[in-house]
Write a protein that holds these residues in place. Structure first.
Motif, PDB file in Angstrom:
ATOM      1  N   ASP A  55     -27.892   5.169 -18.521  1.00  0.00           N
ATOM      2  CA  ASP A  55     -27.043   5.990 -18.511  1.00  0.00           C
ATOM      3  C   ASP A  55     -27.027   7.001 -19.740  1.00  0.00           C
ATOM      4  N   ALA A  56     -27.560   6.293 -20.707  1.00  0.00           N
ATOM      5  CA  ALA A  56     -27.732   6.868 -21.993  1.00  0.00           C
ATOM      6  C   ALA A  56     -28.820   8.005 -21.993  1.00  0.00           C
ATOM      7  N   ALA A  57     -30.025   7.509 -21.342  1.00  0.00           N
ATOM      8  CA  ALA A  57     -31.279   8.290 -21.360  1.00  0.00           C
ATOM      9  C   ALA A  57     -30.565   9.655 -20.592  1.00  0.00           C
ATOM     10  N   GLU A  58     -29.950   9.627 -19.489  1.00  0.00           N
ATOM     11  CA  GLU A  58     -29.554  10.649 -18.694  1.00  0.00           C
ATOM     12  C   GLU A  58     -28.571  11.512 -19.082  1.00  0.00           C
ATOM     13  N   THR A  59     -27.741  10.832 -20.088  1.00  0.00           N
ATOM     14  CA  THR A  59     -26.997  11.676 -20.851  1.00  0.00           C
ATOM     15  C   THR A  59     -27.553  12.605 -21.971  1.00  0.00           C
ATOM     16  N   LEU A  60     -28.682  12.033 -22.480  1.00  0.00           N
ATOM     17  CA  LEU A  60     -29.463  12.777 -23.540  1.00  0.00           C
ATOM     18  C   LEU A  60     -30.119  13.988 -22.907  1.00  0.00           C
ATOM     19  N   CYS A  61     -30.921  13.699 -21.762  1.00  0.00           N
ATOM     20  CA  CYS A  61     -31.475  14.649 -20.884  1.00  0.00           C
ATOM     21  C   CYS A  61     -30.414  15.840 -20.586  1.00  0.00           C
ATOM     22  N   ALA A  62     -29.177  15.226 -20.029  1.00  0.00           N
ATOM     23  CA  ALA A  62     -28.139  16.568 -19.892  1.00  0.00           C
ATOM     24  C   ALA A  62     -27.649  17.282 -21.052  1.00  0.00           C
ATOM     25  N   MET A  63     -27.903  16.731 -22.374  1.00  0.00           N
ATOM     26  CA  MET A  63     -27.183  17.299 -23.397  1.00  0.00           C
ATOM     27  C   MET A  63     -28.412  18.127 -23.735  1.00  0.00           C
ATOM     28  N   LEU A  64     -29.659  17.927 -23.732  1.00  0.00           N
ATOM     29  CA  LEU A  64     -30.703  18.865 -24.123  1.00  0.00           C
ATOM     30  C   LEU A  64     -30.659  20.145 -23.374  1.00  0.00           C
ATOM     31  N   ARG A  65     -30.068  20.035 -21.930  1.00  0.00           N
ATOM     32  CA  ARG A  65     -30.070  21.523 -20.981  1.00  0.00           C
ATOM     33  C   ARG A  65     -28.575  21.786 -21.132  1.00  0.00           C
ATOM     34  N   ASP A  66     -27.713  21.312 -21.816  1.00  0.00           N
ATOM     35  CA  ASP A  66     -26.256  21.763 -21.704  1.00  0.00           C
ATOM     36  C   ASP A  66     -26.195  23.364 -22.395  1.00  0.00           C
ATOM     37  N   PRO A  67     -25.158  24.034 -21.756  1.00  0.00           N
ATOM     38  CA  PRO A  67     -25.153  25.431 -22.349  1.00  0.00           C
ATOM     39  C   PRO A  67     -24.555  25.549 -23.442  1.00  0.00           C
ATOM     40  N   ALA A  68     -23.984  24.556 -24.094  1.00  0.00           N
ATOM     41  CA  ALA A  68     -23.339  24.733 -25.402  1.00  0.00           C
ATOM     42  C   ALA A  68     -24.266  24.256 -26.338  1.00  0.00           C
ATOM     43  N   SER A  69     -24.453  25.244 -27.354  1.00  0.00           N
ATOM     44  CA  SER A  69     -25.473  24.862 -28.617  1.00  0.00           C
ATOM     45  C   SER A  69     -25.286  23.820 -29.362  1.00  0.00           C
ATOM     46  N   ASP A  70     -23.877  23.466 -29.713  1.00  0.00           N
ATOM     47  CA  ASP A  70     -23.838  22.201 -30.625  1.00  0.00           C
ATOM     48  C   ASP A  70     -24.208  20.718 -29.661  1.00  0.00           C
TER      49      ASP A  70
END
Length: 636
Positions: free
Chosen positions: A555-570
């Motif tokens: 789940d942590a790996a999936e979260t990190l991948c999602a954060m790298l493509r998140d619309p929010a710059s932060d």
């Protein structure tokens, strides 16, 4: 064809006696008959008949009253006649029509009725004048918006609208001033309140009346300034700071916590502090509980209001520790516009506390105001060296202890120097006791610095009991610093306190708690840490992903991948930080995409640097793998 009534005959009559007959009939008519009589009098449009309508206004039904109010521009003569009437009700009717009709140009009648022989009429006139002023000021904003939508192709209509509004404002202002000047004859505080609301229009004329020796208006104004401030009272309260007779009342107002005070209404008037006299007078404000409380709830304000709050707080005489707490909080949680205002406010301050906070700000990269802080820090260093070179040799030893000097410059030192000097100085028991006493300081800034100093010196396990006491501190900034310190204290108590803080409402507390659990290797199989993968705060989410990735949690790996493509710059920036810390070469392709295509230039630059580092890391791993393949056959 219906048969004409007697009122129709009187309406059409050229005999002047018809007005008297209709007026007499109106004064004693039944409610059902009154509309017909009013129609007849309005058809004739004679002064005596119109005055009769005004005199009987209180007896008309709502429809007829609204009709009379709409025709009030044609009743000026009737109003003057009724103001001279012996019947108090006639004079009260004039007041009622002016208020309901919103006629600022008739305010002079209200000023004259303040000298009326009837106490009831005087009171009604005072209240009506105040209501009229309040309506006019509230309506001004609406009028400006409506005026802005007027067709520019019709300059005549625009000029006429401006002229009418100007006449209304001038008549209302002059009438209010006349009412204020006669205050010693009627003693009605609503008149003073209305005059205070018009402080900008009246200017020095207002203060000349209020500061007159022996005048009763001054006492009424002081009582109003001592109460809870409303939106219309805020501008004059700030202006009153420039007048010594009224300044103490405003200071008391600000020092008192009012449940209905809205700090934003003060911030919108912050521009008034541009006047030197008012700005200097604001230094007498030593306490402002409502504004201090509001500055800890920044989500209610936009960037402009936050910046105004910074400038207004900086102009006060609040204790320096309180100012630094507020400015630091604004820097950590404020809008980019507010952060820039914090930097410039600190540049104007010469105190050591301001210099220390400037050092902290100057170490941040790409943050609004950080560049200005760096330039100012360099300038102050040069100035300090110049003063030291010009200063005469000391004739006596400094009375300041070594620990006090270290305390003052702690935030200006680098991390390595902080650790070395802290470990050396705090090895002395007296110095350690001095720092431990600061953990009980009323200033949150002092408590945070003491925690950082103890942690940097590596003494957190030795003073664990004192640090545990701050794990539930009322100030979130202190509590978040305590979470970091607890991360250096192994044990079940530390892990329990950190887990309890994983659901704290403050982002900093949650983020530091996750980071400390990771440091203690206590994040494994903890469902609360797993829940932080869905946290709204980017830093908390990144810390949780970093901790669980070390444990191989999918789940942590999936979260990190999602954060790298998140619309929010932060979110993307925090994900890049995780990739950098863990040296995640498998994400090389995605980092390359961000370095080339990310819409945020700052993140694009960050991704480019990370890409170069990961490429070197990948090449080193490839070289190591090739070397291992060559060595293996030779061994066998």
């Amino acid at each position: 064809m219906p048969k004409p009534s007697r009122y129709d005959f009187l309406a059409a009559s050229k005999n002047l006696a018809a007005d008297g007959a209709l007026a007499t009939a109106l004064s004693c008519a039944e409610p059902g008959v009154m509309p017909a009589i009013v129609d007849a009098l309005l058809a004739r449009r004679r002064p005596a008949g119109l005055a009769a309508i005004v005199a009987c206004f209180d007896r008309l039904d709502e429809v007829q009253q609204r009709r009379v109010v709409n025709l009030s521009d044609d009743l000026y003569g009737a109003f003057r006649d009724c103001c001279s009437s012996e019947d108090p009700q006639s004079r009260l009717n004039v007041i009622s029509i002016i208020v309901k009709g919103r006629r600022p140009r008739l305010a002079y009648l209200l000023a004259s009725l303040l000298r009326d022989s009837s106490p009831k009429v005087r009171e009604a006139a005072a209240l009506a004048l105040r209501d009229l002023v309040a309506w006019f000021l509230d309506d001004t904003t609406v009028w400006i918006e409506r005026f802005g939508r007027m067709v520019p192709d019709d300059p005549g209509a625009v000029a006429e609208a401006l002229h009418r509004r100007s006449l209304d404002r001038r008549q209302l202002t002059d009438s209010t001033l006349a009412a204020l000047e006669s205050f010693d004859t009627h003693h009605h505080p609503p008149v003073v309140e209305a005059a205070l609301w018009l402080a900008d229009e009246l200017g020095n004329r207002l203060w000349k009346v209020l500061e007159a020796p022996g005048g009763h208006a001054r006492r009424a104004a002081l009582e109003l300034l001592n109460g809870a401030p409303g939106p219309l009272m805020v501008p004059v309260a700030i202006e009153a700071m420039g007048h010594s007779d009224f300044r103490p009342a405003v200071v008391r107002m600000l020092s008192t916590k009012h449940s209905n005070e809205i700090p934003a209404m003060w911030l919108r008037q912050e521009w008034r502090l541009m006047t030197d006299a008012i700005r200097k007078a604001f230094r007498t404000v030593k306490s402002w509980p409502n504004m201090i409380a509001a500055m800890h709830r920044l989500d209610r304000w936009d960037g402009d209001l936050q910046a105004r709050a910074v400038r207004m707080i900086s102009a006060t005489g609040l204790p320096m520790e309180t100012k630094m707490d507020l400015l630091q909080h604004m820097w950590l949680h404020g809008d980019p516009v507010a952060r820039r205002a914090v930097a410039w406010a600190l540049i104007d301050m010469k105190e050591p506390e301001a210099t220390a906070l400037l050092h902290t700000i100057s170490r941040e990269k790409g943050t609004p105001g950080a560049a200005a802080a760096r330039r100012e820090v360099k300038r102050r260093r040069r100035e300090k060296r110049r003063h030291q070179s010009e200063a005469p040799p000391p004739v006596a030893a400094s009375t300041q202890s070594e620990i006090d000097r270290f305390w003052g410059k702690f935030d200006t030192l680098g991390a390595a120097e902080q650790a070395t000097q802290a470990a050396s100085l705090l090895a002395d028991a007296s110095n350690l006791d001095a720092v431990l006493r600061k953990l009980a300081s009323p200033s949150s800034t002092t408590r945070v610095r003491a925690l950082r100093m103890l942690t940097t010196a590596g003494l957190a396990p030795a003073v664990a009991h004192a640090i545990y006491g701050l794990a539930h501190d009322r100030d979130s900034m202190v509590r978040s610093a305590a979470m970091t310190a607890i991360g250096y204290i192994p044990g079940e108590t530390s892990e329990q306190l950190l887990r309890e803080s994983l659901e704290h409402p403050d982002d900093r507390v949650r983020a530091n708690a996750v980071e400390s659990l990771d440091r203690l290797s206590a994040a494994a199989n903890d469902p609360l840490v797993l829940e932080r993968l869905d946290d709204e705060d980017n830093r908390t989410r990144a810390n949780a992903a970093k901790a669980l990735l070390k444990l191989g949690v999918r789940d942590a790996a999936e979260t990190l991948c999602a954060m790298l493509r998140d619309p929010a710059s932060d979110q993307r920036a925090s994900a890049l930080w995780v990739v950098q810390r863990l040296q995640l070469v498998p994400l090389l392709t995605r980092i390359g995409e961000m370095a080339a295509e990310d819409p945020d230039p700052g993140i694009q630059q960050q991704a480019q640097k990370l890409l170069e580092m990961l490429v070197k890391r990948s090449e080193a791993e490839t070289a190591e793998a090739g070397l291992a393949e060559e060595v293996q056959p030779s061994i066998s």
